[in-house]
Design a protein around this motif. Structure first.
Motif, PDB file in Angstrom:
ATOM      1  N   VAL A   1      31.246  48.185  45.052  1.00  0.00           N
ATOM      2  CA  VAL A   1      32.482  47.210  45.418  1.00  0.00           C
ATOM      3  C   VAL A   1      33.297  47.113  44.332  1.00  0.00           C
ATOM      4  N   SER A   2      32.978  46.701  43.147  1.00  0.00           N
ATOM      5  CA  SER A   2      33.760  46.328  41.957  1.00  0.00           C
ATOM      6  C   SER A   2      34.396  47.579  41.414  1.00  0.00           C
ATOM      7  N   GLN A   3      34.049  48.980  41.897  1.00  0.00           N
ATOM      8  CA  GLN A   3      34.836  49.919  41.369  1.00  0.00           C
ATOM      9  C   GLN A   3      36.002  50.344  42.301  1.00  0.00           C
ATOM     10  N   HIS A   4      36.132  49.564  43.386  1.00  0.00           N
ATOM     11  CA  HIS A   4      37.300  49.610  44.214  1.00  0.00           C
ATOM     12  C   HIS A   4      38.207  48.296  44.426  1.00  0.00           C
ATOM     13  N   ILE A   5      38.757  47.744  43.271  1.00  0.00           N
ATOM     14  CA  ILE A   5      39.442  46.528  43.238  1.00  0.00           C
ATOM     15  C   ILE A   5      40.774  47.227  43.705  1.00  0.00           C
ATOM     16  N   SER A   6      41.212  46.537  44.751  1.00  0.00           N
ATOM     17  CA  SER A   6      42.469  46.743  45.346  1.00  0.00           C
ATOM     18  C   SER A   6      43.165  45.576  45.655  1.00  0.00           C
ATOM     19  N   VAL A   7      44.044  45.028  44.960  1.00  0.00           N
ATOM     20  CA  VAL A   7      44.931  43.851  45.221  1.00  0.00           C
ATOM     21  C   VAL A   7      46.234  43.884  45.616  1.00  0.00           C
ATOM     22  N   ARG A   8      46.627  43.346  46.551  1.00  0.00           N
ATOM     23  CA  ARG A   8      48.135  43.514  47.142  1.00  0.00           C
ATOM     24  C   ARG A   8      48.839  42.531  46.492  1.00  0.00           C
ATOM     25  N   ARG A   9      50.281  42.503  46.313  1.00  0.00           N
ATOM     26  CA  ARG A   9      51.123  41.811  45.587  1.00  0.00           C
ATOM     27  C   ARG A   9      51.217  40.244  45.932  1.00  0.00           C
ATOM     28  N   GLU A  10      51.123  39.973  47.358  1.00  0.00           N
ATOM     29  CA  GLU A  10      51.108  38.412  47.590  1.00  0.00           C
ATOM     30  C   GLU A  10      49.822  37.867  47.088  1.00  0.00           C
ATOM     31  N   HIS A  11      48.922  38.557  46.913  1.00  0.00           N
ATOM     32  CA  HIS A  11      47.573  37.976  46.118  1.00  0.00           C
ATOM     33  C   HIS A  11      47.607  38.040  44.881  1.00  0.00           C
ATOM     34  N   LEU A  12      48.276  39.038  43.990  1.00  0.00           N
ATOM     35  CA  LEU A  12      48.159  38.897  42.680  1.00  0.00           C
ATOM     36  C   LEU A  12      49.339  38.101  42.198  1.00  0.00           C
ATOM     37  N   GLU A  13      50.303  37.738  42.572  1.00  0.00           N
ATOM     38  CA  GLU A  13      51.402  37.114  41.770  1.00  0.00           C
ATOM     39  C   GLU A  13      50.660  35.453  41.575  1.00  0.00           C
ATOM     40  N   PRO A  14      50.097  35.028  42.415  1.00  0.00           N
ATOM     41  CA  PRO A  14      49.266  33.554  41.922  1.00  0.00           C
ATOM     42  C   PRO A  14      48.562  33.776  40.845  1.00  0.00           C
ATOM     43  N   LEU A  15      47.566  34.923  40.883  1.00  0.00           N
ATOM     44  CA  LEU A  15      46.624  34.916  39.885  1.00  0.00           C
ATOM     45  C   LEU A  15      47.295  35.189  38.705  1.00  0.00           C
TER      46      LEU A  15
ATOM     47  N   PRO B   1      41.132  55.715  30.835  1.00  0.00           N
ATOM     48  CA  PRO B   1      40.299  55.060  31.622  1.00  0.00           C
ATOM     49  C   PRO B   1      39.450  56.153  32.470  1.00  0.00           C
ATOM     50  N   THR B   2      38.278  55.827  32.428  1.00  0.00           N
ATOM     51  CA  THR B   2      37.603  56.762  33.327  1.00  0.00           C
ATOM     52  C   THR B   2      36.479  55.597  33.859  1.00  0.00           C
ATOM     53  N   LEU B   3      36.453  56.010  35.348  1.00  0.00           N
ATOM     54  CA  LEU B   3      35.704  54.966  36.241  1.00  0.00           C
ATOM     55  C   LEU B   3      34.229  55.501  35.840  1.00  0.00           C
TER      56      LEU B   3
ATOM     57  N   THR C   1      51.334  50.236  46.438  1.00  0.00           N
ATOM     58  CA  THR C   1      51.233  49.092  47.316  1.00  0.00           C
ATOM     59  C   THR C   1      50.210  48.259  46.981  1.00  0.00           C
ATOM     60  N   VAL C   2      49.187  48.643  46.126  1.00  0.00           N
ATOM     61  CA  VAL C   2      47.901  47.928  45.641  1.00  0.00           C
ATOM     62  C   VAL C   2      47.721  48.158  43.976  1.00  0.00           C
ATOM     63  N   ILE C   3      47.065  47.425  43.431  1.00  0.00           N
ATOM     64  CA  ILE C   3      46.844  47.561  42.134  1.00  0.00           C
ATOM     65  C   ILE C   3      45.222  47.638  41.844  1.00  0.00           C
ATOM     66  N   SER C   4      44.751  48.595  41.021  1.00  0.00           N
ATOM     67  CA  SER C   4      43.367  48.924  40.751  1.00  0.00           C
ATOM     68  C   SER C   4      42.902  47.961  39.693  1.00  0.00           C
ATOM     69  N   GLY C   5      41.685  48.111  39.274  1.00  0.00           N
ATOM     70  CA  GLY C   5      41.017  47.426  38.193  1.00  0.00           C
ATOM     71  C   GLY C   5      41.825  47.972  36.853  1.00  0.00           C
ATOM     72  N   GLN C   6      41.637  49.408  36.859  1.00  0.00           N
ATOM     73  CA  GLN C   6      42.296  49.890  35.605  1.00  0.00           C
ATOM     74  C   GLN C   6      43.704  49.601  35.350  1.00  0.00           C
ATOM     75  N   GLU C   7      44.415  49.538  36.549  1.00  0.00           N
ATOM     76  CA  GLU C   7      45.758  49.413  36.422  1.00  0.00           C
ATOM     77  C   GLU C   7      46.274  47.666  35.904  1.00  0.00           C
ATOM     78  N   LEU C   8      45.170  46.918  36.307  1.00  0.00           N
ATOM     79  CA  LEU C   8      45.211  45.354  36.065  1.00  0.00           C
ATOM     80  C   LEU C   8      45.166  45.274  34.495  1.00  0.00           C
ATOM     81  N   LEU C   9      44.164  46.061  33.760  1.00  0.00           N
ATOM     82  CA  LEU C   9      43.888  45.893  32.359  1.00  0.00           C
ATOM     83  C   LEU C   9      45.290  46.516  31.661  1.00  0.00           C
ATOM     84  N   LYS C  10      46.105  47.316  32.347  1.00  0.00           N
ATOM     85  CA  LYS C  10      47.423  47.623  31.430  1.00  0.00           C
ATOM     86  C   LYS C  10      48.475  46.931  32.047  1.00  0.00           C
TER      87      LYS C  10
END
Length: 398
Positions: free
Chosen positions: A88-102, A218-220, A30-39
């Motif tokens: 706050v930075s440890q809890h990155i949570s981005v939905r698809r509609e916000h991620l695609e433009p980035l 990845p360890t937080l 449903t959402v993507i985290s910071g660690q998942e973004l890096l991969k």
């Protein structure tokens, strides 16, 4: 936009790539985290550009939180803010509609960096605020760049001991670096299979024909640390996070050498992102009868004036000292300067004249003209308009 690309093809490819990559991930999330973004992408540079965009948003939100009614510089407040922002930075949570433009923008930047590195770095430098490059910004640019990292690293090295330089100086360094080390630029071909894993990348479609033919072969961490205060060991296509200490309220990512042979990567999460390059002014022939003169010849010697004949009353008035640059410019001159020197922008003209009026010496004002505005607005330093402005500066500081 770089003229090496077919603009519509580049835009469509980046949207398609972002749609494909995001679609595959969000089919199971449903959402993507910071660690998942890096991969997320097999091209690590794409992931880093996405993270940089999130960090910019993270910082801008923190600045808006400040209030003029409270002391945000108090040690207790600073410490509390740091803990809060890091948490706050440890809890990155981005939905698809916000991620695609980035993701589409990160893909575009990566392709430009690969196929037109000269344009990419030129554009990054020219769009710095106040047309000056700070040491901090240069360091951040180096940390965010994985592909052709040696370019910003060399610029940063030349800035050692300087808090900032005019962008004009940095652009000169960029030319020297590319001339001396152009052979070190990464070959785009090795990234084609990585992009094509998701959407077929055909340079023959993406690039204009002439440009394509000339492309060189990845360890937080704990809540007391920011997600951005981490080390990344990059391996295509994945990465792992490891916490690293920091003593300042700044999000930092250090990327250690990877087994893929890309070398050490250091990232700083405060990228301003690409912006439109200032358009070149319309340098139409001026109606002024005064012949063009090189700025270097404007410093007339007393001997030259003596041999030029007697000075008329009109010339004496024209050469008389003035107290204000803005007040001495006639309405016709103002319109001419705005249209010919500042791309038709009255706001840019007013800002520049105000800066020149606040200069403390002719040398300082001349330096602004030759090292800042001439490069920012692509002035012809031999044009009548520039010579007229220089003459006004001489009168101001006579």
């Amino acid at each position: 936009m770089s003229n090496k690309f077919n603009a519509s093809s580049l835009s469509e490819y980046c949207k398609s790539y972002a749609r494909k990559v995001a679609g595959e991930f969000f089919a199971h999330h449903t959402v993507i985290s910071g660690q998942e973004l890096l991969k997320l992408s097999a091209v690590s540079q794409v992931n880093l550009f996405v993270i940089s965009a999130l960090s910019e948003k993270w910082r801008s939100d923190a600045e808006r939180f400040r209030s003029p009614y409270f002391d945000f510089e108090h040690p207790d407040v600073r410490q509390a803010m740091q803990v809060f922002m890091n948490t706050v930075s440890q809890h990155i949570s981005v939905r698809r509609e916000h991620l695609e433009p980035l993701l589409a923008e990160a893909t575009r930047r990566t392709l430009v960096l690969l196929y037109d590195p000269r344009y990419y770095f030129d554009d990054m430098l020219r769009n710095q605020s106040d047309f000056s490059l700070s040491a901090e910004t240069a360091h951040q640019l180096t940390r965010y760049t994985q592909i052709n990292k040696f370019v910003p690293a060399a610029i940063e090295e030349r800035m050692k001991g300087k808090s900032s330089v005019y962008v004009n100086q940095a652009l000169n360094w960029l030319d020297e670096i590319l001339m001396q080390r152009g052979r070190e630029l990464e070959k785009p071909d090795k990234y084609i299979p990585l992009f094509s894993e998701k959407v077929l990348l055909d340079p023959g479609v993406l690039l204009r024909k002439a440009s394509y033919e000339t492309v060189p072969p990845p360890t937080l961490s704990t809540p007391n640390k920011s997600f951005f205060d981490t080390e990344i060991e990059t391996a295509v296509p994945s990465a792992q996070l490891v916490a690293t200490p920091t003593s300042e309220f700044e999000p930092v990512i250090n990327e250690a050498p990877s087994s893929s042979g890309t070398g050490g990567r250091t990232l700083f999460l405060d990228d301003s992102g690409p912006a439109a390059e200032p358009s070149s002014p319309s340098m139409q022939p001026s109606q002024m009868p005064t012949p063009s003169t090189d700025v270097s010849t404007l410093e007339a010697t007393p001997q030259a004036e003596e041999t030029a004949g007697p000075v008329t009353i009109g010339e004496t008035f024209y050469r008389a000292p003035i107290e204000s640059i803005s007040k001495s410019i006639s309405l016709n001159q103002k319109f001419m300067f705005i249209n010919q020197l500042f791309n038709g922008s009255a706001a840019s003209y007013n800002e520049a004249i105000e800066d020149l009026d606040h200069a403390t010496s002719y040398e300082q004002a001349r330096d602004l003209v030759t090292n800042r505005y001439s490069a920012q607005y692509s002035w012809d330093m031999k044009s009548d308009e520039v010579n007229m402005l220089i003459d006004i500066l001489k009168r101001r500081f006579a």
